[in-house]
Design an enzyme around this catalytic site. Structure first.
Site, PDB file in Angstrom:
ATOM      1  N   PHE A   1       0.832  -0.914   0.048  1.00 55.46           N
ATOM      2  CA  PHE A   1      -0.464   0.301  -0.063  1.00 55.46           C
ATOM      3  C   PHE A   1       1.519   1.105  -0.372  1.00 55.46           C
ATOM      4  O   PHE A   1       1.801   1.393   0.786  1.00 55.46           O
ATOM      5  CB  PHE A   1      -0.690   0.009   1.249  1.00 55.46           C
ATOM      6  CG  PHE A   1      -2.180   0.708   0.917  1.00 55.46           C
ATOM      7  CD1 PHE A   1      -2.901   1.419   0.809  1.00 55.46           C
ATOM      8  CD2 PHE A   1      -2.927  -1.057   0.833  1.00 55.46           C
ATOM      9  CE1 PHE A   1      -4.538   1.871   0.815  1.00 55.46           C
ATOM     10  CE2 PHE A   1      -3.981  -0.909   0.609  1.00 55.46           C
ATOM     11  CZ  PHE A   1      -4.942   0.808   0.365  1.00 55.46           C
TER      12      PHE A   1
ATOM     13  N   HIS B   1      -1.878 -11.804   4.016  1.00 51.94           N
ATOM     14  CA  HIS B   1      -2.023 -11.468   5.209  1.00 51.94           C
ATOM     15  C   HIS B   1      -3.307 -10.969   6.316  1.00 51.94           C
ATOM     16  O   HIS B   1      -4.508 -11.756   5.622  1.00 51.94           O
ATOM     17  CB  HIS B   1      -1.214  -9.682   5.404  1.00 51.94           C
ATOM     18  CG  HIS B   1      -1.961  -9.318   4.990  1.00 51.94           C
ATOM     19  ND1 HIS B   1      -1.943  -8.714   3.915  1.00 51.94           N
ATOM     20  CD2 HIS B   1      -2.586  -8.082   5.523  1.00 51.94           C
ATOM     21  CE1 HIS B   1      -2.294  -7.647   3.206  1.00 51.94           C
ATOM     22  NE2 HIS B   1      -3.438  -6.964   4.579  1.00 51.94           N
TER      23      HIS B   1
ATOM     24  N   HIS C   1      -5.989  -4.068  13.963  1.00 51.43           N
ATOM     25  CA  HIS C   1      -5.874  -2.723  12.415  1.00 51.43           C
ATOM     26  C   HIS C   1      -7.350  -1.374  12.346  1.00 51.43           C
ATOM     27  O   HIS C   1      -6.929  -0.516  11.862  1.00 51.43           O
ATOM     28  CB  HIS C   1      -6.111  -3.611  11.204  1.00 51.43           C
ATOM     29  CG  HIS C   1      -5.452  -2.989  10.092  1.00 51.43           C
ATOM     30  ND1 HIS C   1      -4.566  -2.030   9.430  1.00 51.43           N
ATOM     31  CD2 HIS C   1      -6.611  -3.354   8.096  1.00 51.43           C
ATOM     32  CE1 HIS C   1      -4.945  -1.584   8.892  1.00 51.43           C
ATOM     33  NE2 HIS C   1      -5.688  -2.679   8.097  1.00 51.43           N
TER      34      HIS C   1
END
Length: 220
Positions: A30, A64, A70
């Site tokens: 990202f 993942h 998160h």
């Protein structure tokens, strides 16, 4: 005298399909995230019998599992989540070329008698060596409907279950509210639609917001 072969020894081994992308210094991440880096701390030489390396990476590199931490400031770290959602019966559903969001109409053809885990393929060929800012993501309503049918884990072959430019992370918030688990960055290019056994266990990282997994599917 004849002897019979025990049944467990006579069975044909079930095919294992690796659905994890390779991880190396060029693996896309990202924008702004920490890429994979590796350096050698020791190498085999006179007086040194082993190779030893150190690695630096975001836990979101490659295939993942996201932790609740998160997307929830009070959420559990990945090392504290139960492992059961990451192993067991799973269905792969194709929604190739579905556009920005996986709507229910893209997967409805394969939602009868769903197992607790669903992985959706959106790419004809996953761009494993470059970042895709136009990735496909889940529509929040699709996750809601999957959860209503008993699904406890959703996965995708893109970098996120939300659009890359989302600031509200609506699908992650559905995951948070319904206490589902998520796998991202899978590679489903060679996986036919159907049911499999998923094995994608996260590491026991006690303070991390995600963990790399070696995700595989085993034929039933």
């Amino acid at each position: 005298m004849t002897t019979s072969v025990p049944r467990h020894m006579a069975e044909t081994p079930r095919k294992i399909r690796d659905i994890s992308p390779a991880v190396h210094p060029g693996t896309p991440v990202f924008p702004g995230d920490t890429p994979y880096q590796q350096q050698w701390c020791a190498t085999i030489a006179p007086g040194c019998p082993v190779n030893v390396s150190s690695i630096t990476l975001s836990p979101h590199v490659g295939a993942h599992a996201d932790a609740p931490l998160h997307y929830d400031a009070q959420g559990a770290a990945i090392g504290a989540v139960a492992l059961e959602p990451f192993i067991g019966p799973c269905r792969v559903i194709h929604a190739i070329g579905c556009g920005p969001l996986i709507e229910w109409r893209h997967i409805a053809h394969a939602t009868a008698h769903l197992p607790p885990r669903v992985l959706v393929r959106t790419y004809a060929q996953a761009p494993v060596d470059q970042w895709d800012g136009a990735l496909s993501a889940y529509a929040p309503g699709t996750i809601e409907r999957l959860a209503a049918l008993g699904v406890r884990l959703v996965g995708i072959d893109t970098a996120s279950i939300d659009p890359a430019d989302s600031k509200t992370l609506d699908s992650h918030q559905v995951i948070r509210r319904l206490d589902l688990r998520v796998l991202e960055n899978l590679v489903l290019d060679d996986v036919p639609e159907g049911d499999y056994e998923l094995i994608a266990l996260p590491l026991k990282l006690t303070a991390a917001d995600a963990s790399p997994v070696r995700a595989v599917l085993r034929d039933l």
